[in-house]
Design an enzyme around this catalytic site. Structure first.
Site, short mmCIF file in Angstrom:
data_model
loop_
_atom_site.label_atom_id
_atom_site.label_comp_id
_atom_site.label_asym_id
_atom_site.label_seq_id
_atom_site.Cartn_x
_atom_site.Cartn_y
_atom_site.Cartn_z
N ASP A 79 -6.31 145.02 -118.08
CA ASP A 79 -7.03 145.68 -116.98
C ASP A 79 -6.78 147.18 -116.86
O ASP A 79 -5.72 147.69 -117.27
CB ASP A 79 -6.60 145.06 -115.65
CG ASP A 79 -7.20 143.69 -115.41
OD1 ASP A 79 -7.67 143.07 -116.38
OD2 ASP A 79 -7.18 143.23 -114.26
N HIS A 130 -14.62 145.92 -113.93
CA HIS A 130 -13.49 145.99 -112.98
C HIS A 130 -13.77 147.01 -111.88
O HIS A 130 -12.86 147.59 -111.32
CB HIS A 130 -12.20 146.32 -113.74
CG HIS A 130 -10.94 145.86 -113.08
ND1 HIS A 130 -10.84 144.69 -112.35
CD2 HIS A 130 -9.70 146.42 -113.05
CE1 HIS A 130 -9.61 144.56 -111.90
NE2 HIS A 130 -8.90 145.59 -112.30
N HIS A 134 -11.80 150.66 -108.25
CA HIS A 134 -10.63 149.78 -108.23
C HIS A 134 -10.10 149.66 -106.79
O HIS A 134 -8.91 149.81 -106.52
CB HIS A 134 -9.52 150.27 -109.16
CG HIS A 134 -8.51 149.21 -109.48
ND1 HIS A 134 -7.38 149.02 -108.71
CD2 HIS A 134 -8.47 148.29 -110.47
CE1 HIS A 134 -6.68 148.01 -109.21
NE2 HIS A 134 -7.32 147.55 -110.28
N HIS A 226 -1.92 145.16 -118.35
CA HIS A 226 -2.62 146.40 -117.98
C HIS A 226 -2.48 147.44 -119.08
O HIS A 226 -1.40 147.61 -119.66
CB HIS A 226 -2.04 146.98 -116.67
CG HIS A 226 -2.33 146.14 -115.46
ND1 HIS A 226 -1.60 145.03 -115.15
CD2 HIS A 226 -3.30 146.24 -114.51
CE1 HIS A 226 -2.09 144.48 -114.04
NE2 HIS A 226 -3.11 145.19 -113.63
#
Length: 261
Positions: A79, A130, A134, A226
């Site tokens: 991510d 995503h 965010h 991540h």
């Protein structure tokens, strides 16, 4: 007209009709081949002779966790990138281990680094939306806000990828809503969750990240790492250890399910 002349006349007509049909068929085939040669798909016809419209593949609105391959297969998901420093290193490690992953990208990061997005696609990984900002509180925001966050990011990612499909949607911090899941699924993006949160964004140390995967894999197959949002040196080091360990312990690698619960 005599019987012999009548029979001959019928034969001539039939021959002419057959020739016309042959010419028509050849012309149609030529048009189709010409279209393909020009990079165009042959036109398909829908009801009442209308051309079919391309629609996104129908996916469920429920949040996916399972692996397409089933069994003991796991899903690697990454991510918050792409990041010009960390994402290429992770791509190298994935390639060395023959592993495919899902990259959940933040729209502006994808827009700023289209070369990395294209590499992700070229190496067989899948794309995930995503959002733009965010915003981990987007579940408390209006439907209009959620829609803009999702679809603006989708466009940024697809543009950066050169048109490759975004196949999943992951809400920041898991802040899904029924509306966001519905919107994503209607656009062909399966809502995507996780089972193992490595907490690598907290930079707990490489050993801690590795141990979290080992200890929590019984929770389910989808593992969260991540590549953006900060220094991801620990995650890079952890991936180098985790991927071979997973293989040694009998785990295959898969993608999360898209079209089934």
């Amino acid at each position: 007209m005599g019987q012999g002349k009548y029979t001959a006349h019928i034969a001539v007509v039939a021959s002419a009709v057959g020739l016309s049909l042959a010419v028509w068929g050849a012309a149609a085939l030529m048009d189709n081949e010409t279209a393909v040669g020009m990079g165009k798909a042959p036109a398909s016809q829908g009801p009442a002779g209308q051309p079919d419209r391309v629609r996104p593949q129908k996916v469920p609105e429920s949040i996916a966790h399972a692996a397409e391959a089933g069994g003991s297969a796991v899903n690697i998901t990454i991510d918050d990138g792409p990041d010009p420093r960390w994402t290429p290193q992770m791509l190298d490690i994935l390639k060395e281990n023959g592993v495919k992953a899902v990259f959940c990208m933040v729209g502006p990061m994808a827009k700023d680094h289209p070369d990395i997005v294209k590499r992700v696609v070229a190496e067989g990984h899948r794309l995930c939306d995503h959002t733009v900002s965010h915003d981990t509180t987007m579940d408390k925001k209006s439907v209009a806000y959620q829609k803009q966050e999702i679809f603006d990011a989708k466009k940024m990612i697809e543009d950066a990828a050169g048109g490759a499909k975004v196949e999943y949607y992951r809400a920041p911090g898991g802040a899904f809503t029924p509306d966001s899941r519905r919107l994503a699924a209607a656009a062909g993006m399966r809502p995507l969750g996780w089972n193992v949160d490595t907490k690598d964004f907290e930079q707990p140390g490489t050993a801690s990240i590795v141990n979290t995967v080992k200890n929590e894999l019984s929770n389910g197959p989808t593992i969260l790492f991540h590549d953006g949002g900060g220094d991801r040196g620990q995650t890079v080091a952890a991936l180098r250890q985790v991927l071979p360990w997973l293989k040694e312990n009998g785990h295959a690698f898969s993608f999360p399910v898209r079209t089934r619960p």
